[in-house]
Structures are given as structure tokens and as C-alpha cells.
Write an enzyme that holds these catalytic residues in place. Structure first.
Site, PDB file in Angstrom:
ATOM      1  N   LYS A 259       0.876  -1.192   0.000  1.00  0.00           N
ATOM      2  CA  LYS A 259       0.000   0.000   0.000  1.00  0.00           C
ATOM      3  C   LYS A 259       0.905   1.231   0.000  1.00  0.00           C
ATOM      4  O   LYS A 259       1.782   1.367   0.850  1.00  0.00           O
ATOM      5  CB  LYS A 259      -0.892  -0.010   1.245  1.00  0.00           C
ATOM      6  CG  LYS A 259      -1.623   1.331   1.484  1.00  0.00           C
ATOM      7  CD  LYS A 259      -2.597   1.267   2.678  1.00  0.00           C
ATOM      8  CE  LYS A 259      -3.147   2.664   3.014  1.00  0.00           C
ATOM      9  NZ  LYS A 259      -4.081   2.663   4.150  1.00  0.00           N
ATOM     10  N   LYS A 271     -10.233  12.826   7.890  1.00  0.00           N
ATOM     11  CA  LYS A 271      -9.717  12.470   9.220  1.00  0.00           C
ATOM     12  C   LYS A 271      -9.882  13.681  10.140  1.00  0.00           C
ATOM     13  O   LYS A 271      -9.671  14.812   9.720  1.00  0.00           O
ATOM     14  CB  LYS A 271      -8.239  12.086   9.122  1.00  0.00           C
ATOM     15  CG  LYS A 271      -8.032  10.727   8.480  1.00  0.00           C
ATOM     16  CD  LYS A 271      -6.599  10.264   8.601  1.00  0.00           C
ATOM     17  CE  LYS A 271      -6.396   8.920   7.916  1.00  0.00           C
ATOM     18  NZ  LYS A 271      -7.051   7.810   8.633  1.00  0.00           N
ATOM     19  N   ASP A 282       1.643   6.567   5.333  1.00  0.00           N
ATOM     20  CA  ASP A 282       0.678   5.601   4.820  1.00  0.00           C
ATOM     21  C   ASP A 282       1.195   4.930   3.542  1.00  0.00           C
ATOM     22  O   ASP A 282       0.525   4.117   2.935  1.00  0.00           O
ATOM     23  CB  ASP A 282      -0.664   6.294   4.572  1.00  0.00           C
ATOM     24  CG  ASP A 282      -1.845   5.366   4.798  1.00  0.00           C
ATOM     25  OD1 ASP A 282      -1.655   4.321   5.435  1.00  0.00           O
ATOM     26  OD2 ASP A 282      -2.939   5.679   4.309  1.00  0.00           O
ATOM     27  N   GLU A 344      -9.316   3.663   2.080  1.00  0.00           N
ATOM     28  CA  GLU A 344      -8.839   3.762   0.697  1.00  0.00           C
ATOM     29  C   GLU A 344      -7.749   2.742   0.370  1.00  0.00           C
ATOM     30  O   GLU A 344      -7.580   2.367  -0.783  1.00  0.00           O
ATOM     31  CB  GLU A 344      -8.303   5.185   0.421  1.00  0.00           C
ATOM     32  CG  GLU A 344      -6.860   5.472   0.880  1.00  0.00           C
ATOM     33  CD  GLU A 344      -6.644   5.313   2.380  1.00  0.00           C
ATOM     34  OE1 GLU A 344      -7.604   5.477   3.145  1.00  0.00           O
ATOM     35  OE2 GLU A 344      -5.505   5.005   2.795  1.00  0.00           O
ATOM     36  N   ARG A 346      -7.505  -0.439   0.955  1.00  0.00           N
ATOM     37  CA  ARG A 346      -8.023  -1.686   0.378  1.00  0.00           C
ATOM     38  C   ARG A 346      -8.477  -1.467  -1.064  1.00  0.00           C
ATOM     39  O   ARG A 346      -8.433  -2.380  -1.873  1.00  0.00           O
ATOM     40  CB  ARG A 346      -9.145  -2.241   1.263  1.00  0.00           C
ATOM     41  CG  ARG A 346     -10.333  -1.347   1.395  1.00  0.00           C
ATOM     42  CD  ARG A 346     -11.175  -1.682   2.629  1.00  0.00           C
ATOM     43  NE  ARG A 346     -10.502  -1.301   3.859  1.00  0.00           N
ATOM     44  CZ  ARG A 346     -10.999  -1.483   5.079  1.00  0.00           C
ATOM     45  NH1 ARG A 346     -12.174  -2.059   5.233  1.00  0.00           N
ATOM     46  NH2 ARG A 346     -10.330  -1.114   6.150  1.00  0.00           N
TER      47      ARG A 346
HETATM   48  N1  BES Z   1      -4.129   4.744   6.822  1.00  0.00           N
HETATM   49  C1  BES Z   1      -5.196   4.434   7.673  1.00  0.00           C
HETATM   50  C2  BES Z   1      -4.847   3.452   8.771  1.00  0.00           C
HETATM   51  C3  BES Z   1      -3.823   3.877   9.778  1.00  0.00           C
HETATM   52  C4  BES Z   1      -4.229   4.328  11.003  1.00  0.00           C
HETATM   53  C5  BES Z   1      -2.479   3.747   9.520  1.00  0.00           C
HETATM   54  C6  BES Z   1      -3.278   4.682  11.949  1.00  0.00           C
HETATM   55  C7  BES Z   1      -1.535   4.101  10.463  1.00  0.00           C
HETATM   56  C8  BES Z   1      -1.954   4.557  11.681  1.00  0.00           C
HETATM   57  C9  BES Z   1      -6.350   3.834   6.857  1.00  0.00           C
HETATM   58  O1  BES Z   1      -6.454   4.235   5.543  1.00  0.00           O
HETATM   59  C10 BES Z   1      -7.600   4.208   7.554  1.00  0.00           C
HETATM   60  O2  BES Z   1      -7.909   5.368   7.594  1.00  0.00           O
HETATM   61  N2  BES Z   1      -8.281   3.228   8.100  1.00  0.00           N
HETATM   62  C11 BES Z   1      -9.489   3.414   8.790  1.00  0.00           C
HETATM   63  C12 BES Z   1     -10.422   2.356   8.287  1.00  0.00           C
HETATM   64  C13 BES Z   1     -11.842   2.623   8.609  1.00  0.00           C
HETATM   65  C14 BES Z   1     -12.365   3.844   7.920  1.00  0.00           C
HETATM   66  C15 BES Z   1     -12.646   1.418   8.153  1.00  0.00           C
HETATM   67  C16 BES Z   1      -9.258   3.231  10.273  1.00  0.00           C
HETATM   68  O3  BES Z   1      -8.498   2.335  10.652  1.00  0.00           O
HETATM   69  O4  BES Z   1      -9.808   4.002  11.058  1.00  0.00           O
HETATM   70 ZN    ZN Z   2      -4.676   4.827   4.627  1.00  0.00          ZN
HETATM   71 ZN    ZN Z   3      -7.582   6.050   5.255  1.00  0.00          ZN
END
Ligand code: BES
Ligand code: ZN
Ligand code: ZN
Length: 497
Positions: A259, A271, A282, A344, A346
Site C-alpha cells: 500500500k 480524518k 501511509d 482507501e 483496500r
Molecule cells: N491509513 C489508515 C490506517 C492507519 C491508522 C495507519 C493509523 C496508520 C496509523 C487507513 O487508511 C484508515 O484510515 N483506516 C481506517 C479504516 C476505517 C475507515 C474502516 C481506520 O483504521 O480508522
Molecule cells: Zn490509509
Molecule cells: Zn484512510
């Protein structure tokens, strides 16, 4: 901390410092110099792992530093012990400004010590020293005063251990490459900048490099990349690096997929609070894939073909953003209703998985992704989350994890989790708004893009890709997590033909 480390011919007498490795409770029966025997009687000596006691001995005109380093209990010893001890020793030697060091490894010998074991031990020792040379200050400007650091030359006098040190230093270069990419800010490290880094790597090492961008992403129906990347002025791309073994065997390749979201704002599902800070990292799955390809070309040179894929995009906000409620169709026919634009990773990984199965006809796929905050809640920074229902691949990855020290913990895949992803308008949604099992939902989503029968592992590295304080051989910042695991895994691959 250290400007650089190399191996060289350093004798015990000539070295600035001598490091003496010593197990706990084994003070007797060793042929130690009197200065060392005396130091071992001091209360500060416990012999515990990374316990350091220092003494000096007269050596001609100057004093020689003797650093006794505890290895803990012999029964608990493994390569990871040496990684920890080497990090502690390296930090001490850097502070002492030592330039040459001899490592006395007599403690590591027993009746059946094989050279291969000593090489593995030496590699662990070299890895940590090499990791200590990374500073992450490429963007320091005129207001930072960077102090000169010592160059260290190291030897144990044992050819097998020294060969291992050289391997470890080389592997650390690959990890440090990944760390430097991770550290690069998002206004510089755009998807096409990542592609340029891959191209530079290919010129340096002879790997083949191909970049798919613009129209080609559309014609190849890489809809996840197109959709996630379209809000950004920095366009998305698929980066492909290929390693061909010296004697091509006709084996299908193993594919490593990362990714590579160069910045994750969350998109329209923006966010909030401080959740965005640090999202330049990321892209760390992709950084680890590039680091691993560096190791493949310079050190591992496996006898099977290896493809590295990076699905690179920036998840931005604009009037051209993907929306929650949009539906997209993947090249394998699966339709996805986007419910959350912050899920995003996935969406782009799905393209990489389709490509690995359909185009590369992968014999195995491992993807690395900073996919969910939920895995950080579940496993902290101690283990990455592993999803893999293929017993042989999982056993292989677990063996690579044991030898590399990069820890993985299995989490389940199950049909019930796939149920959570059913969409009323398309095949699946990209995220269920309930607060259940998010790391597993991510893996269950990805499963839809792996052809039945292709061995596949997904590793969620959101908890381990960076550390928030100095730890072992790392300083606060990126760890390059995955390079050592994948390098160890690829070193185990052999041709099936
Ligand atoms: N890049 C984030 C996940 C992440 C969180 C990486 C903290 C490193 C540290 C990912 O794209 C994301 O935002 N995931 C969400 C998924 C949710 C919306 C289903 C999450 O984990 O909150
Ligand atoms: Zn992400
Ligand atoms: Zn994200």
C-alpha cells in the site's frame, strides 16, 4: 548516531574498544583478562541482556576500552538477543567516539557451533549497527547544527561471524532505504516521485521497472487507483519492479505488494482532530516493498523470480473526490460501493491483487499495508497482524519471522466477516460502519480480489511501521518494517521446477 559501519581487519590489540560478550551467571571458567574478571565482580554487572559494564586496560601509550556486554541467560539466547545487545553496544560506542572495535565472541561457541549459526549471529549483530547509522535528517536546513559522527570499523576475527556482519550491514542499507522513503514529506514524495525512486533503484541494481499511469490505468481497469487518486494534483500510478534470477527457471513469480498512499487525508470522510498527522507514512507498505527489492537485488538474489508492486496514490479532497455512495467495478468484475473514503488502502490494494493474480500469475502473494488503526489497538507495536489461511505460506512466513525478529500474529479470516461487507447496491462495501473487527474487515475485503487457490498473506503493519520513541536500534520514526521479514522469506524460496 554512527556515520557508517564497515567490517575490516581489526586485531584485539589494535582496536579502540573490545566488546566482550558474556552470558549471565557464567563468570567462572573463562579465560578472561584480569581487568575483565575484576569488572565482573562489580555490583553493576548483572549479565542481563544489554547490561553493559566498562573498564579500561593500559595498551602501550593509550588506554583501551573494554566493554562487557550481557547476553542474558544462555537458554534464552537467540539472534534477537544479539540484535538488542548490538544496538546497546553501538549506541555506547558512538557516544565514546570509538572508531575501531573488536568483538570477542568466545561466549557464542559451544561443542557443536556451526559456521552457519555464527554467520546468522553475525548478521544479527551487523543489522543493528547498520540501523544505527540512519538519522532521517535529509531535510535539515541551515538552522540545524548536525554534529560529526564516528565511522566504525568492526571485526570479530572469526570469518563466519564477520561475513554475517557484512550481510547484516547490507540488509540494514535496504531497511534504511525504506526508512528514508518513509521519512520524505508528502509534498515531495508524491506517487510519481515514488516511481522515480523505483526507476533509480532499477538502474542501480539491474531490476526491471515499469510504471503504469494516466490512460494506461484506465485501459488496464485499475479502478481503485483511478478512483482514490483522482482528487489529487499528483496522479496515481502502479509501480512494478521485476527481479529475474541468474538462471531463469520458468517458475511463476512470487509477488510482494505494498500500500503506497503518499498522504491519507481520509478524503471526503476526512480524518478529524489529530488523526491526519503522520499520514505521510501511509506509504510504508510500498516503502518496505522497495527496500525488499533492494535487498533481493543486492543481497538475497533468490533463485525464483520476484515482482514488487506498489499501488501509489494520494488520498486527497477536491471537487473531484470519490464520494461515499460511489460504486466502482474492478477488473475481476467485483463491484464495490464506497461507504468510507478513508478505507482507501483496500481500494488500491484490490487492483494490486487482481494484477498479481491475473497478469503475473503469482505463485504466492504477500501484501504489506498500514491498513487499519484497529490493528494498533489490538496488537500495539509488538506484532504486525497476519492474515493467511494457506498453511504452507503461513509456516514459511512464521519461520522467516522467527529468524528476522519481525513479529507477526495471526488473526482470523472467516465467511462471517465477509457477510459484514455485503452491499445493498453492489457486491460489497469497502467498510462497515459498525465498530467491529476492522482489521479483519480489511482482510475480508481484500480476499475478494485473490483468485481461488493462490496462496496469499495480508500483513497489517499500521502498528509497527514506526516507533514513537527511540527503541533498540531505531530512533523515533520509521522502522522500515517488513524488509527483514520479506528478505528472510524470499531467501527461503526455492524453484519448484
Ligand atoms: N491509513 C489508515 C490506517 C492507519 C491508522 C495507519 C493509523 C496508520 C496509523 C487507513 O487508511 C484508515 O484510515 N483506516 C481506517 C479504516 C476505517 C475507515 C474502516 C481506520 O483504521 O480508522
Ligand atoms: Zn490509509
Ligand atoms: Zn484512510
Amino acid at each position: 548516531m554512527l556515520a557508517g559501519v564497515k567490517t575490516g581487519q581489526i586485531t584485539k590489540d589494535a582496536a579502540d574498544a573490545v566488546v566482550v560478550l558474556h552470558f549471565e551467571k557464567e563468570n567462572e571458567g573463562r579465560d578472561d583478562a584480569p581487568e575483565i574478571r575484576n569488572a565482573l565482580k562489580r555490583a553493576e554487572w548483572t549479565g542481563e541482556k544489554s547490561n553493559l559494564v566498562e573498564t579500561f586496560r593500559a595498551n602501550g601509550e593509550r588506554e583501551q576500552r573494554l566493554l562487557i556486554a550481557g547476553l542474558g541467560a544462555r537458554e534464552k539466547f537467540n539472534a534477537e538477543t544479539l540484535r538488542d545487545v548490538s544496538a546497546a553496544v553501538g549506541r555506547r560506542l558512538a557516544a565514546a567516539k570509538a572508531e575501531t572495535v573488536f568483538v570477542d565472541i568466545a561466549a557464542l561457541f559451544d561443542a557443536e557451533t556451526l559456521p552457519e549459526k555464527l554467520t546468522a549471529d553475525g548478521q544479527a549483530w551487523g543489522e543493528s549497527l547498520g540501523l544505527l547509522t540512519w538519522e532521517g535528517k535529509a531535510f535539515a536546513g541551515s538552522a540545524t547544527n548536525i554534529k560529526p559522527k564516528p565511522e566504525l570499523t568492526v571485526s570479530s576475527g572469526n570469518p563466519a561471524f564477520d561475513e554475517g556482519i557484512a550481510d547484516g550491514l547490507l540488509l540494514a542499507e535496504s531497511v534504511n532505504f525504506a526508512r528514508s522513503l518513509s521519512q520524505t514529506p508528502p509534498n515531495v514524495a508524491t506517487p510519481l516521485w515514488m516511481a522515480e525512486q523505483a526507476q533509480k533503484l532499477s538502474k542501480l541494481t539491474g531490476l526491471q521497472c515499469r510504471i503504469l499511469q494516466g490512460e494506461e490505468l484506465e485501459t488496464e481497469r485499475l479502478q481503485g487507483l483511478v478512483t482514490v487518486g483522482k482528487a489529487s494534483e499528483h496522479p496515481p500510478c502502479l509501480i512494478r519492479l521485476a527481479y529475474t534470477p541468474e538462471k531463469p527457471t520458468g517458475d511463476p513469480p512470487v509477488v510482494i505488494l505494498g500500500k503506497t498512499i503518499t498522504y491519507d487525508t481520509g478524503g471526503l470522510s476526512l480524518k478529524v482532530n489529530n488523526g491526519m498527522v503522520g499520514m505521510k507514512r501511509d506509504k510504508d507498505g510500498g516503502c518496505a516493498v522497495l527496500g525488499t527489492m533492494h535487498a533481493v537485488a543486492t543481497l538475497i538474489k533468490p533463485d525464483v523470480p520476484v515482482i514488487g508492486l506498489l499501488v501509489a496514490a494520494e488520498n486527497c479532497v477536491s471537487d473531484n473526490s470519490m464520494r461515499p455512495d460511489d460504486v466502482i467495478t474492478y477488473r475481476n468484475g467485483v463491484t464495490v460501493e464506497i461507504t468510507n473514503t478513508d478505507a482507501e488502502g483496500r481500494l488500491v490494494l484490490a487492483d494490486g491483487l487482481c494484477w498479481a493474480c491475473e497478469v503475473e500469475k503469482a505463485r504466492a502473494i504477500v501484501d504489506l499495508a498500514t491498513l487499519t488503526g484497529g490493528v494498533v489497538t489490538a496488537l500495539g507495536s509488538t506484532f504486525a497482524g497476519l492474515f493467511c489461511d494457506d498453511d504452507a505460506l503461513r509456516a514459511d512466513l512464521e519461520a522467516a519471522s522467527d529468524s528476522s525478529g519481525e513479529r507477526i500474529w495471526r488473526l482470523p479470516l472467516h465467511a462471517e466477516y465477509r457477510e459484514m461487507l455485503k452491499s445493498p447496491v453492489a457486491d460489497i462495501i469497502n467498510s462497515n460502519p459498525n465498530r467491529k473487527a476492522h482489521p479483519i474487515q480489511g482482510a475480508a475485503f481484500l480476499e475478494h480480489f485473490v483468485t481461488e487457490g493462490t496462496p496469499w498473506a495480508h500483513i497489517d503493519i499500521a502498528g509497527v511501521h514506526a516507533v514513537d520513541a527511540d527503541a533498540g536500534a531505531f530512533i523515533k520514526g520509521p522502522t522500515g518494517w517488513g524488509v527483514r521479514l520479506l528478505a528472510a522469506w524470499l531467501a527461503r524460496q526455492t524453484s519448484s521446477i
